[in-house]
Structures are given as structure tokens and as C-alpha cells.
Design an enzyme around this catalytic site. Structure first.
Site, short mmCIF file in Angstrom:
data_model
loop_
_atom_site.label_atom_id
_atom_site.label_comp_id
_atom_site.label_asym_id
_atom_site.label_seq_id
_atom_site.Cartn_x
_atom_site.Cartn_y
_atom_site.Cartn_z
N LYS A 10 35.47 -15.17 11.50
CA LYS A 10 35.32 -14.27 10.35
C LYS A 10 34.36 -13.16 10.77
O LYS A 10 33.16 -13.19 10.47
CB LYS A 10 34.80 -15.03 9.13
CG LYS A 10 35.03 -14.28 7.82
CD LYS A 10 34.87 -15.21 6.65
CE LYS A 10 34.79 -14.43 5.34
NZ LYS A 10 36.00 -13.68 5.02
N GLU B 279 48.98 -15.08 6.82
CA GLU B 279 48.22 -15.21 5.56
C GLU B 279 48.40 -13.91 4.81
O GLU B 279 49.36 -13.19 5.06
CB GLU B 279 46.74 -15.51 5.85
CG GLU B 279 46.05 -14.45 6.70
CD GLU B 279 44.56 -14.68 6.89
OE1 GLU B 279 43.96 -15.46 6.15
OE2 GLU B 279 44.00 -14.03 7.79
N ARG C 136 31.04 -22.43 9.11
CA ARG C 136 32.01 -21.45 9.61
C ARG C 136 31.31 -20.23 10.20
O ARG C 136 31.73 -19.69 11.23
CB ARG C 136 32.96 -21.03 8.48
CG ARG C 136 34.04 -20.08 8.96
CD ARG C 136 35.10 -19.81 7.90
NE ARG C 136 34.56 -19.05 6.77
CZ ARG C 136 35.27 -18.73 5.70
NH1 ARG C 136 36.53 -19.11 5.58
NH2 ARG C 136 34.74 -18.05 4.71
N1 PXG Z 1 41.81 -14.73 4.87
C1 PXG Z 1 41.03 -13.65 5.12
C2 PXG Z 1 41.43 -12.68 6.16
C3 PXG Z 1 39.82 -13.50 4.41
O1 PXG Z 1 39.03 -12.46 4.67
C4 PXG Z 1 40.33 -15.52 3.17
C5 PXG Z 1 41.50 -15.64 3.93
C6 PXG Z 1 40.00 -16.61 2.20
O2 PXG Z 1 38.97 -17.43 2.77
P1 PXG Z 1 37.92 -18.22 1.86
O3 PXG Z 1 37.02 -18.87 2.83
O4 PXG Z 1 37.22 -17.18 1.00
O5 PXG Z 1 38.70 -19.18 1.05
C7 PXG Z 1 39.47 -14.44 3.41
C8 PXG Z 1 38.19 -14.26 2.66
C9 PXG Z 1 37.81 -8.89 -0.52
C10 PXG Z 1 37.36 -9.85 0.54
O6 PXG Z 1 37.24 -7.79 -0.66
C11 PXG Z 1 37.97 -11.08 0.67
C12 PXG Z 1 37.60 -11.96 1.69
C13 PXG Z 1 36.60 -11.60 2.54
C14 PXG Z 1 35.97 -10.37 2.39
C15 PXG Z 1 36.34 -9.47 1.38
O7 PXG Z 1 38.76 -9.22 -1.24
N2 PXG Z 1 38.29 -13.16 1.75
#
Ligand code: PXG
Length: 301
Positions: A149, A182, A50
Site C-alpha cells: 500500500k 479489484e 500491513r
Molecule cells: N484496494 C485499493 C487499491 C485500496 O486503495 C482497498 C482496496 C480496500 O482496502 P481496505 O484495507 O481499506 O479494506 C483500498 C483502500 C479513497 C481511498 O479515497 C480508498 C482507499 C485508500 C485510499 C483512499 O477512496 N482504499
């Protein structure tokens, strides 16, 4: 703590990058949040893939190969004697001049931090989160794909600030058409009419690694998961809602916009996915230390 920057490890106090780095000046870069459990990095290859896809979309030239990037993550865990924790891997456009043109940035900056993690208390998994819908919409896909991301998280931060003002644990984010994208930092799943549904990436969701993992777990859990556009009404009337994210794992929702979701307790499917995800994360992944002497030589942070 030892932090990796461009081939070297530095103490926390000395882990610094240039004020001319376009990651700082313009949010021009990409990142991953990754977890380690029991001496293994969960879904490492998927995270690195990713990261490379995000970089490709931004025409950001990676200074390392996929295998080298995996090594950076594993070596940073080793240097910090980390068995369980959170890893932040960041690739920025690198140092340039004050103009935004990336052509002035000859080499990307790579850094990696491996640390302990502040997870939700167990109570959250028993009781569920309280959500509201954010007034701030997701950036449209034709402005910036939600699949990327990137280091530009102002959209998500504006959403999070609304949550702080309202006392909400997380927020549902809608796209410009009014469909659910989301949450601020988690993907969302809904049990509707005996089926689990999650918004497609094209609705403004990140292609979450936890989201993908949960979709893969669905057949063995005995239910189908499909992607479809969802409205706020769909969420309010859902039998169950849960969120997914690397840090949050699978977490139940008890309330959205003042509406109690289902029974107000984590539902049976949510509980199943919490358990299945926990089992998978604790038993699979790229080994940090190899098989040798895990228990005797390596201390937890
Ligand atoms: N949506 C967004 C916008 C994210 O940033 C997720 C979904 C979940 O993705 P994954 O790949 O982790 O299953 C994320 C990722 C925080 C924090 O401080 C959380 C994320 C990234 C950076 C910081 O809570 N989550």
C-alpha cells in the site's frame, strides 16, 4: 485539528513536511486508511501489520515499533477527541536530496491525521453503485506488488479519472492478463453459482483489511468465500457483486459496463454482509479512551 508529525502535534496550518521528502518527490512511502467507530479503532493491529509489511517490501526502515505506531494512531484520535472518523497514517522515506536514491534519506517521516469522514449516502447501500471496466490496467506484480500500500497511487488515479469522464461510481481494474484485480480503491466480491469469489492478491488486488474481515465473516453468514481468477464475463453474469473498503465498508453494485447485475437490487448475501460488517465495526476494536466517561466527556467531531 491536531496532526501528528514525527513525535509532535501541530495545528492544521502548521502541519508541514519538507519539499525534499521523498514521499512527495517520488511517492516513496506507505500509508494506511483506518476507521474509528464508537470510540474504537477497527482492526488497528491488522492495519499496522500491513503498514510494516509494505515498508519491509520497500526496505523502508520504520522509526517506530508496532506498539509505538499503534499509540500514534490512538493518541491522534484522543488529541482530536475523535470517536467516529477516518485516520490516515503515512510513513515516507523522509527528507533526502533531489536524487531518487533512498540512501540519502536518513530517517523516515511519520504523520497521522484523524478526521471526520465523508461516507457514501445510505441510498448507495440501498441501490448500489454503477461500475465500468477501466481501460487502464493494473501495474504487473513483477513491477510493483499490489500488496504494497504505497504512496504511488497514479495507477489508481488514472483509473479514477476514467470514472469521472464516464460518470461511473467505481471502476473494475483488470490485470495485464485480462483477469479482474479489484476496483480503483476497493476490493471486489462476486456471487457465482451459490459461492462467493474474490480475486487473489496475486491477480493484482490489495490485501484489503475489509476484504479479510468479510472472508472471516463468511462462515457465520453461512457461505464459503474462495479466491479465484475472474473474467469480465464472470462479473457480468454474477448474481451479486459487492465491493469492500475501509471507507466504503460493504457496498452493493447494481450495474457493470451497462449490464444489470442480478436483479439490479442489492442481493440477499450482499445485504447480509453489509449488516454483519456494520455490527462488527460498531462493537469491536482498540479502545481510544479506555472505558471511562465516553459519553459525558468526549464529543463527536
Ligand atoms: N484496494 C485499493 C487499491 C485500496 O486503495 C482497498 C482496496 C480496500 O482496502 P481496505 O484495507 O481499506 O479494506 C483500498 C483502500 C479513497 C481511498 O479515497 C480508498 C482507499 C485508500 C485510499 C483512499 O477512496 N482504499
Amino acid at each position: 485539528m491536531k496532526i501528528y508529525i514525527d513525535g509532535e502535534f501541530h495545528d492544521k496550518e502548521n502541519a508541514k513536511i519538507s519539499v525534499f521528502d521523498h514521499g512527495l518527490l517520488y511517492g516513496d512511502g506507505v500509508f494506511e486508511g483506518i476507521r474509528a467507530y464508537n470510540g474504537r479503532v477497527f482492526r488497528l493491529r491488522e492495519h499496522i501489520t500491513r503498514l510494516f509489511d509494505s515498508a519491509k517490501a520497500l526496505m523502508l526502515n520504520m522509526p517506530l515499533t508496532v506498539a509505538e505506531m499503534e499509540d500514534v494512531v490512538l493518541e491522534t484520535c484522543r488529541r482530536n477527541e475523535l470517536c467516529d472518523g477516518y485516520i490516515r497514517l503515512v510513513v515516507t522515506r523522509g527528507a533526502g536530496d533531489l536524487g531518487l536514491n533512498p540512501i540519502k534519506c536518513p530517517r523516515a517521516t511519520v504523520f497521522c491525521i484523524a478526521t471526520g469522514i465523508a461516507i457514501y449516502p445510505e441510498e448507495v447501500y440501498e441501490k448500489g453503485l454503477k461500475l465500468i471496466t477501466a481501460a487502464t490496467q493494473r501495474v504487473p506484480q513483477n513491477a510493483l506488488s499490489s500488496a504494497v500500500k504505497s504512496l504511488n497511487y497514479l495507477n489508481q488515479i488514472l483509473v479514477r479519472l476514467e470514472g469521472n469522464l464516464a460518470g461511473a461510481d467505481e471502476l473494475v481494474v483488470l490485470n495485464h492478463e485480462g483477469y479482474v484485480a479489484e476496483c480503483s480503491a476497493d476490493n471486489i466480491f462476486v456471487l457465482l453459482g451459490g459461492k462467493i469469489v474474490t480475486p487473489p492478491v496475486s491477480a493484482g488486488a490489495l490485501g484489503g483489511i475489509t476484504r479479510q474481515t468479510v472472508m472471516e465473516l463468511a462462515p457465520q453468514a453461512g457461505i464459503t468465500i474462495s479466491e479465484a481468477n475472474l473474467t469480465r464475463y464472470d462479473l457480468w453474469t454474477a448474481d451479486e457483486i459487492f465491493l469492500t473498503g475501509t471507507a466504503a465498508e460493504v457496498v452493493p453494485v447494481r450495474e457493470l459496463d451497462g449490464r444489470v447485475i442480478g436483479s439490479g437490487q442489492p442481493g440477499p448475501w450482499t445485504r447480509k454482509f453489509i449488516a454483519a460488517y456494520r455490527a462488527l465495526t460498531r462493537g469491536t476494536g482498540a479502545e481510544i479512551f479506555g472505558n471511562s466517561n465516553l459519553k459525558t466527556h468526549i464529543s463527536k467531531p
